[in-house]
Design an enzyme around this catalytic site. Structure first.
Site, PDB file in Angstrom:
ATOM      1  N   CYS A  85       0.820  -1.215   0.000  1.00  0.00           N
ATOM      2  CA  CYS A  85       0.000   0.000   0.000  1.00  0.00           C
ATOM      3  C   CYS A  85       0.853   1.264   0.000  1.00  0.00           C
ATOM      4  O   CYS A  85       1.174   1.815   1.055  1.00  0.00           O
ATOM      5  CB  CYS A  85      -0.960   0.024   1.183  1.00  0.00           C
ATOM      6  SG  CYS A  85      -2.163   1.380   1.038  1.00  0.00           S
TER       7      CYS A  85
ATOM      8  N   CYS B 236      -6.479   2.360  -2.817  1.00  0.00           N
ATOM      9  CA  CYS B 236      -5.808   2.828  -1.608  1.00  0.00           C
ATOM     10  C   CYS B 236      -6.751   3.755  -0.862  1.00  0.00           C
ATOM     11  O   CYS B 236      -7.042   4.856  -1.340  1.00  0.00           O
ATOM     12  CB  CYS B 236      -4.518   3.554  -1.975  1.00  0.00           C
ATOM     13  SG  CYS B 236      -3.553   4.049  -0.533  1.00  0.00           S
TER      14      CYS B 236
END
Length: 435
Positions: free
Chosen positions: A160, A372
């Protein structure tokens, strides 16, 4: 006698568990096993919230024994070597195990040797990371009394890619509410050239940066950390414009700053030595430098960069057609997130089923989807969803939550992150249901 499975899955993380659960729900295999040495399965997307003191760490963990889908064997062991030409793998304690089809999903590993000094400093004193110990991150954030708060990341691929800045936005909000912000300078240093790769999201985040008065430093490759002296050392990955100032404190008033290096200049202490630039900090948050696990890197299954070499659309290995790669270990030009796994699993389960039944691949194609959830305050979030080309690809289902534009900050997206996503993870993704 050597154990044999029709489908063998390496890894009991998001990718491995979801793949096994989906194959079992679809009754696609005669026998499935998961190789995973860990006792605990973590919902790591919530660690950002743990590091900001707004989510319980205990709620992110469940015993691995509860996560292994009914019908799959759990081999509690470590893989040590591939023997792909023999359709077999070697393990620490369980001997050789053979397979008809192999799903490689062990995630990634941390290699602190890539940033000397970081391993010694990590999770001690004022150096923290949500990736390794979010509870320590929260201790650092709430005990910070002012000074230079440096948020950064290594140049390697990481889980991420937005996570190193999410905790920064939350920390700023916390410090502002607790009268610490006025005594602080917040810096975000990255080897990248933009705040986020998808333009519509970057536009929103730059407004957040403006609102929070954060100093961005681009083209800064983290190369070492001096935990004792509290200095993060950077190699600048771009030539300085003629006559432009970069990061040296006291050199000028910021008027002639080269904006490809800095945005919203702040005059903080920087030391230049041996061609490197050292930013002095009073707290540091970073992500660990990441690589594929050792047994993967040392195999003949990787590309030149050391990641599992798979076709980016079918997720089938480029050399061995009965091997598939999924999740963080795969060499895919998209973000390494659980959301990406959510879209990858239906591709490999369809392909494996088609190979078992029809000796050919299915027609489904992975387009590089990842997302995200970028929390920007306690109670605000932006949801970045994108594909291989960096196109913004919002889920139409968000309109059911009365969210018309997920590229903008919204309180409903915060609720989605904090409450809905964990529920969907435990009760749908990990059960093999499409989300």
């Amino acid at each position: 006698m050597k154990k044999h499975y029709e489908i063998l899955i390496i890894g009991g993380g998001t990718a491995g568990i979801m793949s096994a659960a989906q194959l079992l729900r679809q009754k696609k295999s005669k026998s499935i096993a998961i190789i995973e040495p860990a006792d605990t399965h973590y919902y790591q997307p919530a660690w950002t919230l743990v590091g900001a003191g707004t989510y319980s760490f205990d709620k992110t963990a469940k015993p691995m024994a509860e996560m292994i889908p009914k019908g799959a064997d759990w081999i509690k062991d470590k893989v040590t070597e591939f023997e792909a030409d023999k359709n077999s793998i070697k393990t620490d304690n369980s001997g050789d195990i053979s397979y008809d089809y192999l799903v490689v999903a062990p995630g990634l590993a941390y290699d602190f040797s890539l940033v000397p000094g970081l391993g010694d400093a990590m999770d001690k004193g004022v150096v923290c990371s949500n990736y390794t110990n979010p509870k320590h991150t929260w201790d650092v954030v709430k005990n910070f009394k002012g000074g230079v708060a440096l948020f950064t990341q290594p140049a390697t691929p990481i889980k991420c890619g937005g996570a190193p800045q999410k905790i920064m936005y939350l920390a700023e909000d916390y410090w502002r509410k607790n009268n610490i912000r006025s005594k602080s300078e917040i810096l975000f240093a990255t080897a990248g050239t933009v705040i986020f790769g998808t333009k519509v999201i970057a536009d929103t985040l730059m407004k957040v940066v403006e609102r929070k008065d954060i100093n961005l430093r681009f083209n800064h490759k983290l190369v070492k950390v001096d935990g004792e002296k509290q200095i993060a050392w950077y190699d600048l990955t771009k030539d300085i414009k003629a006559g432009g100032c970069i990061v040296m404190s006291g050199e000028n008033d910021g008027k002639y700053i080269d904006e490809s290096f800095q945005y919203n200049y702040k005059d903080v202490k920087v030391t230049k030595k041996d061609g490197l630039y050292g930013i002095h900090f009073d707290m540091l948050h970073t992500a660990p430098p990441s690589v594929a696990p050792k047994f993967v890197r040392e195999s003949n299954l990787v590309n030149e960069a050391g990641w599992l070499d798979v076709d980016i659309h079918s997720l089938q290995h480029k050399k061995y057609p009965n091997i598939f790669g999924i999740g963080d270990v795969a060499a895919l030009p998209t973000a390494k997130t659980g959301a990406a796994v959510r879209k990858q699993v239906p591709i490999i389960t369809d392909n494996i089923a088609m190979l078992i039944n029809h000796k050919k691949l299915g027609s489904k194609s992975y387009k590089g989807y990842s997302s995200c959830p970028l929390v920007t305050d306690y109670g605000k979030m932006v949801l970045a969803e994108f594909d291989y080309e960096g196109n913004f690809t919002p889920d139409p289902k968000l309109k059911r939550m009365l969210i018309t534009d997920s590229s903008k900050e919204h309180w409903r997206l915060w609720m989605f992150k904090k409450f809905m996503l964990p529920y969907l993870y435990w009760n749908r993704m990990m059960k093999g249901k499409n989300v």
